[in-house]
Design an enzyme around this catalytic site. Structure first.
Site, PDB file in Angstrom:
ATOM      1  N   ASP A 144       0.496  -9.735  -4.392  1.00  9.28           N
ATOM      2  CA  ASP A 144       1.644  -8.738  -4.221  1.00  9.28           C
ATOM      3  C   ASP A 144       0.950  -7.430  -5.932  1.00  9.28           C
ATOM      4  O   ASP A 144       1.869  -7.051  -6.214  1.00  9.28           O
ATOM      5  CB  ASP A 144       2.437  -9.655  -5.497  1.00  9.28           C
ATOM      6  CG  ASP A 144       4.112  -8.482  -5.135  1.00  9.28           C
ATOM      7  OD1 ASP A 144       3.662  -7.980  -4.249  1.00  9.28           O
ATOM      8  OD2 ASP A 144       4.949  -9.295  -6.152  1.00  9.28           O
ATOM      9  N   HIS A 165       4.226 -15.905  -3.692  1.00  9.89           N
ATOM     10  CA  HIS A 165       4.444 -15.278  -5.269  1.00  9.89           C
ATOM     11  C   HIS A 165       5.098 -16.587  -5.964  1.00  9.89           C
ATOM     12  O   HIS A 165       5.634 -16.199  -6.502  1.00  9.89           O
ATOM     13  CB  HIS A 165       4.870 -13.427  -5.521  1.00  9.89           C
ATOM     14  CG  HIS A 165       5.974 -13.864  -4.661  1.00  9.89           C
ATOM     15  ND1 HIS A 165       7.643 -14.165  -4.700  1.00  9.89           N
ATOM     16  CD2 HIS A 165       6.327 -12.652  -3.934  1.00  9.89           C
ATOM     17  CE1 HIS A 165       7.738 -13.042  -4.086  1.00  9.89           C
ATOM     18  NE2 HIS A 165       7.285 -11.889  -3.494  1.00  9.89           N
ATOM     19  N   HIS A 180      10.189 -13.781   1.187  1.00  7.68           N
ATOM     20  CA  HIS A 180      10.006 -13.989  -0.666  1.00  7.68           C
ATOM     21  C   HIS A 180      11.601 -14.420  -1.034  1.00  7.68           C
ATOM     22  O   HIS A 180      12.860 -14.283  -0.828  1.00  7.68           O
ATOM     23  CB  HIS A 180      10.314 -12.409  -0.608  1.00  7.68           C
ATOM     24  CG  HIS A 180      11.477 -11.728  -2.234  1.00  7.68           C
ATOM     25  ND1 HIS A 180      10.388 -11.174  -2.730  1.00  7.68           N
ATOM     26  CD2 HIS A 180      12.266 -12.375  -2.881  1.00  7.68           C
ATOM     27  CE1 HIS A 180      10.911 -10.498  -3.828  1.00  7.68           C
ATOM     28  NE2 HIS A 180      12.263 -11.382  -3.569  1.00  7.68           N
ATOM     29  N   ASN A 217       8.277  -3.335   3.573  1.00  6.61           N
ATOM     30  CA  ASN A 217       9.313  -2.275   2.724  1.00  6.61           C
ATOM     31  C   ASN A 217       8.782  -1.192   2.415  1.00  6.61           C
ATOM     32  O   ASN A 217       9.025  -0.584   1.080  1.00  6.61           O
ATOM     33  CB  ASN A 217       9.270  -3.572   1.323  1.00  6.61           C
ATOM     34  CG  ASN A 217       8.033  -3.328   0.168  1.00  6.61           C
ATOM     35  OD1 ASN A 217       7.193  -3.626   0.937  1.00  6.61           O
ATOM     36  ND2 ASN A 217       8.996  -3.730  -1.141  1.00  6.61           N
ATOM     37  N   ASP A 259       9.058  -8.894   2.811  1.00  9.80           N
ATOM     38  CA  ASP A 259       9.127  -8.894   1.497  1.00  9.80           C
ATOM     39  C   ASP A 259       9.796  -8.349   0.144  1.00  9.80           C
ATOM     40  O   ASP A 259       9.729  -6.364   0.502  1.00  9.80           O
ATOM     41  CB  ASP A 259       7.530  -9.599   1.186  1.00  9.80           C
ATOM     42  CG  ASP A 259       7.464  -9.373  -0.231  1.00  9.80           C
ATOM     43  OD1 ASP A 259       7.685 -10.515  -1.365  1.00  9.80           O
ATOM     44  OD2 ASP A 259       6.978  -8.069  -0.824  1.00  9.80           O
ATOM     45  N   LEU A 265       0.785  -1.213  -0.190  1.00 10.74           N
ATOM     46  CA  LEU A 265       0.053   0.082  -0.397  1.00 10.74           C
ATOM     47  C   LEU A 265       0.919   0.985   0.532  1.00 10.74           C
ATOM     48  O   LEU A 265       0.484   3.139   0.005  1.00 10.74           O
ATOM     49  CB  LEU A 265      -0.814   0.048   1.122  1.00 10.74           C
ATOM     50  CG  LEU A 265      -1.810  -1.317   1.142  1.00 10.74           C
ATOM     51  CD1 LEU A 265      -2.539  -0.804   2.328  1.00 10.74           C
ATOM     52  CD2 LEU A 265      -2.748  -1.110  -0.423  1.00 10.74           C
ATOM     53  N   HIS A 310       3.716   1.783  -8.759  1.00  5.41           N
ATOM     54  CA  HIS A 310       4.479   2.620  -9.136  1.00  5.41           C
ATOM     55  C   HIS A 310       4.442   3.547  -9.585  1.00  5.41           C
ATOM     56  O   HIS A 310       3.413   3.024 -10.542  1.00  5.41           O
ATOM     57  CB  HIS A 310       6.059   1.979  -9.685  1.00  5.41           C
ATOM     58  CG  HIS A 310       5.874   0.444  -9.183  1.00  5.41           C
ATOM     59  ND1 HIS A 310       7.198   0.762  -8.017  1.00  5.41           N
ATOM     60  CD2 HIS A 310       6.079  -1.025  -9.283  1.00  5.41           C
ATOM     61  CE1 HIS A 310       7.525   0.105  -7.193  1.00  5.41           C
ATOM     62  NE2 HIS A 310       7.229  -1.177  -8.039  1.00  5.41           N
TER      63      HIS A 310
END
Lengths: 340, 439
Positions: free
Chosen positions: B308, B235, B182, B97, B155, B66, B312
């Site tokens: 996931d 993932h 991850h 992250n 992650d 988010l 961006h």
């Protein structure tokens, strides 16, 4: 605006051949805006380009004044990676056709301050540059700028990462056809660091269009996965790759490959992959050697072989580079308005 | 206060109770208060004609970004949860992250306040396993768990040092939280941009090998074997990864796994030109890998579909592929893409499919089981499985636009989401002839 009347007099005096020139590939070039790779070039375009390059070579060799076919056009060279030969070759080609050349020094410009390549190109568009000749270390950099600004400026790829170096492949092709005529059925080897070589990739796309028996060899750590999909035969040893070959393209070995651990030592590389007169015995009797330069004498090829004029085409490649780039610029930058 | 709602004649899909029948539901306050045939519509109720629609428990996304804190130009709690609500989600697990990463109590506290102020749905924050995501020193896992961290993960980056991972798994038992992996071997993946193979070679890009994922999964499974702490692989992208998790589960190890909608619907061969919207980690793989992921969803090796969702800005993505940021948004397309791929293609029945977003996802992080029973919290996604629509990032809810599915014609859409009894997303157009407002 250029002075049209003066210009046409000059043209008639020097390039009658170019004006009378006709070819099936010409309409294709009228629709083409950019040169990003050899992959999407049609054979008709390549054949046309070769014929124009031959005319350009004659012009370049005769000591007449420059052609004026691109007078009034401005071509910007942006080389984000160091290059002497490609950049000067493009510059000379542009000047021989009467174009103005703008060399952008990427070390002192705003590029050094972190400007994106698209923004840099956009500045040039605002200055009404007609074409950008770009070299960049990222694969896809030329396609990227063409996608972003392609409707406003023409993009000529002078090398992008490991991806493509179309004018090098075209000049290699020109050089080989000068020697052999048709390359159909010719056996060609590309040897060395294939993984990092845009020259190898552009040559593979181009040569496989012409039914060349294409062989590739390099240390397994420098041969990328899935290379067979190009339609080439992959060898791990030099000898089977060059056997019976009419042409051998030797690639430059970057010294940092050893530091990256991709090869154990330059010594072992030389032992296995350096081309010399002894190994050349395996090739066809009239075999010729190409190298995109700059040469690491004694590493990927022996000193003696570089200087053996009966074998090496390295000087011819450089000379032909100007002619082929003249042809590229001429075909891409002219004939657009008359059609649209 | 919202009015009571009566959802009439929808197909109620409640995977937890394996219930699959046409029924009416009555929502009042934050609860489901009645279930059955022909429920009465009282004055003041809002009735929704749900015939042909699926009434599902609100979805859970086990993996999204988010970007709040510090990267609000990409997404924030408000826009991210709006996008999630549009996708039918009522609970999302937000990765740590951010800038700064959620690796200490003060940062988590700021994030929890933002969630309280701005989230449209439930946001469960993940905290980092290691300080600064540097893969070395453990965070205060117990303190962070007590404050509200739902799980731990670095992650975006793997934990490369197996001694650190082992300590983290041992210590995480105190926090009673799962660690989310991850799985990436950074040496093998060094410089890689897309899946290793003919496509990467043709594009002159460094490839990301299969072993870059499987090597990490294999050794992490062995650490789980020695600690027996719960561990979730997110993932998965490779066939061999599915097989490794399948064997670990067969050995009785406490591992779970998920796959993303993009790995279930795209392959490396479908990358369009140099479009950076196809650049993600792990990368798009081959048809064989995709089929193995589907087989894993069918046989229970994979527990859930997780987005996931990785927003961006255009500026981050609009660069040469090698330099562009990694990741794609997915909250608003997850359902439709996987519905077509899994139910449309006949791999899963609707109830099994919805379970991947609800009843099978919840136990992965030990979340309350979502259900559609009397007195359940009214967290509900209402799906029109036949609705054909064209996804556009410009009309989407996410702040970012980095989706390879922009312009794609999709079948199936979440059209109404209730969170604690309140509608948090309404597709007005899809509902216009179904909604009967109170007189």
């Amino acid at each position: 605006m250029p002075n049209r009347s003066t210009q046409s007099t000059t043209e008639q005096n020097t390039i009658g051949n170019l004006f009378e020139f006709d070819h099936d590939g010409l309409p294709l070039f009228r629709r083409r805006r950019h040169l990003i790779d050899t992959q999407d070039l049609l054979k008709e375009e390549v054949d046309c380009l070769m014929e124009v390059a031959a005319l350009c070579k004659k012009n370049h060799q005769s000591e007449v004044e420059p052609l004026a076919v691109l007078s009034g056009k401005t071509i910007a060279n942006i080389f984000y990676e160091n290059s002497t030969r490609t950049r000067s070759s493009f510059e000379m080609a542009a000047r021989r056709l009467g174009a103005s050349v703008l060399n952008l020094d990427t070390k002192v410009s705003s590029v050094a301050k972190g400007e994106t390549i698209t923004d840099t190109a956009r500045q040039l568009v605002s200055m009404r540059v007609d074409a950008i000749v770009q070299r960049h270390s990222a694969s896809g950099a030329a396609a990227h700028v063409a996608t972003e600004l392609g409707d406003k400026v023409q993009i000529i790829n002078a090398g992008d990462g490991w991806h493509a170096h179309p004018t090098q492949a075209l000049l290699d092709f020109f050089t080989m056809t000068e020697i052999r005529g048709s390359l159909s059925g010719a056996r060609v080897a590309i040897v060395g660091d294939i993984l990092h070589s845009r020259v190898a990739r552009s040559n593979m796309w181009l040569l496989t269009k012409y039914g060349v028996d294409l062989n590739v060899a390099g240390p397994p750590t420098l041969v990328p996965a899935g290379l067979e999909s190009f339609g080439v035969t992959v060898h791990n040893r030099l000898e089977p790759a060059i056997e019976g070959c009419d042409f051998i393209m030797v690639l430059r070995l970057q010294m940092e490959r050893q530091k990256q651990g991709l090869i154990p030592s330059v010594g072992e590389y030389k032992k296995l992959f350096r081309l010399d007169h002894a190994r050349l015995q395996l090739a066809a009797p009239g075999v010729r050697i190409l190298h995109p330069g700059p040469v690491n004498r004694g590493i990927e090829i022996t000193d003696a072989l570089v200087d053996d004029e009966s074998k090496s085409l390295i000087d011819a490649q450089v000379a032909n580079g100007v002619a082929v780039r003249m042809a590229v610029l001429y075909l891409l930058l002219t004939g657009k308005e008359s059609v649209q | 206060m919202t009015t009571p709602y009566v959802l009439q004649g929808g197909l109620v899909l409640d995977p937890a109770s394996k219930q699959e029948s046409v029924m009416d539901l009555r929502l009042d306050g934050d609860r489901i208060v009645a279930l059955g045939g022909n429920l009465e519509v009282k004055p003041g109720d809002t009735a929704i004609d749900a015939r042909g629609l699926w009434i599902c428990p609100g979805f859970i996304d086990l993996h999204c970004h988010l970007r709040d804190l510090g990267q609000k130009d990409k997404e924030d709690i408000e826009t991210g949860t709006r996008a999630a609500a549009a996708g039918g989600y009522t609970t999302v697990v937000a990765m740590a992250n951010t800038e700064p990463p959620v690796d200490n109590a003060a940062t988590l506290s700021v994030l929890l306040n933002r969630i309280a102020d701005r989230a449209h749905i439930e946001v469960l924050p993940v905290a980092c396993v290691t300080k600064g995501m540097e893969g070395a020193e453990l965070t205060n896992m117990v303190e962070l768990a007590e404050m509200g961290a739902v799980a731990f993960s670095d992650d975006g980056l793997p934990i490369s040092n197996m001694a650190v991972l082992r300590r983290a798994l041992e210590y995480a038992r105190l926090s009673e939280r799962v660690i989310i992996s991850h799985a990436e071997d950074r040496d093998l993946c060094q410089g890689g941009i897309i899946h290793e193979g003919a496509r990467a070679t043709a594009m002159g890009l460094s490839g990301i090998p299969i072993a870059g994922e499987t090597v990490a999964i294999a050794r992490e499974i062995e650490i789980v074997r020695s600690t027996n702490s719960p561990y979730h692989f997110t993932h998965l992208s490779c066939a061999q990864s599915v097989e490794l998790v399948r064997r670990a589960k067969a050995d009785g190890l406490p591992v779970t796994a998920d796959a993303t909608p993009h790995h279930l619907t795209l392959t490396v061969d479908q990358i369009q030109g140099w479009d950076a919207n196809y650049k993600m980690k792990p990368p798009l793989r081959t048809q064989i890998d995709q089929e193995a992921l589907i087989a894993g969803l069918k046989d229970g090796t994979l527990d859930a579909i997780a987005t996931d969702h990785a927003p961006h800005t255009r500026q981050d993505k609009c660069r040469p592929l090698e330099e562009a940021s990694v990741g794609v948004i997915g909250l608003e397309t997850a359902l439709a893409l996987t519905l077509e791929r899994l139910v449309g293609a006949g791999h899963l029945r609707p109830l099994e499919f919805i379970a991947l977003f609800t009843s099978k996802a919840a136990p992965v992080l030990d979340l309350p089981q979502p259900s559609l029973q009397i007195d359940s919290t009214a967290n509900i996604a209402i799906v029109d499985p036949a609705l054909r629509w064209t996804y556009s990032t410009s009309t989407g809810q996410s702040r970012s636009h980095n989706s390879p599915f922009h312009g794609r014609l999709l079948t199936g859409k979440n059209i109404l989401t209730f969170y604690q009894g309140r509608p948090v997303f309404t597709d007005k157009q899809a509902l216009q002839n179904r909604l009967k407002e109170p007189v």
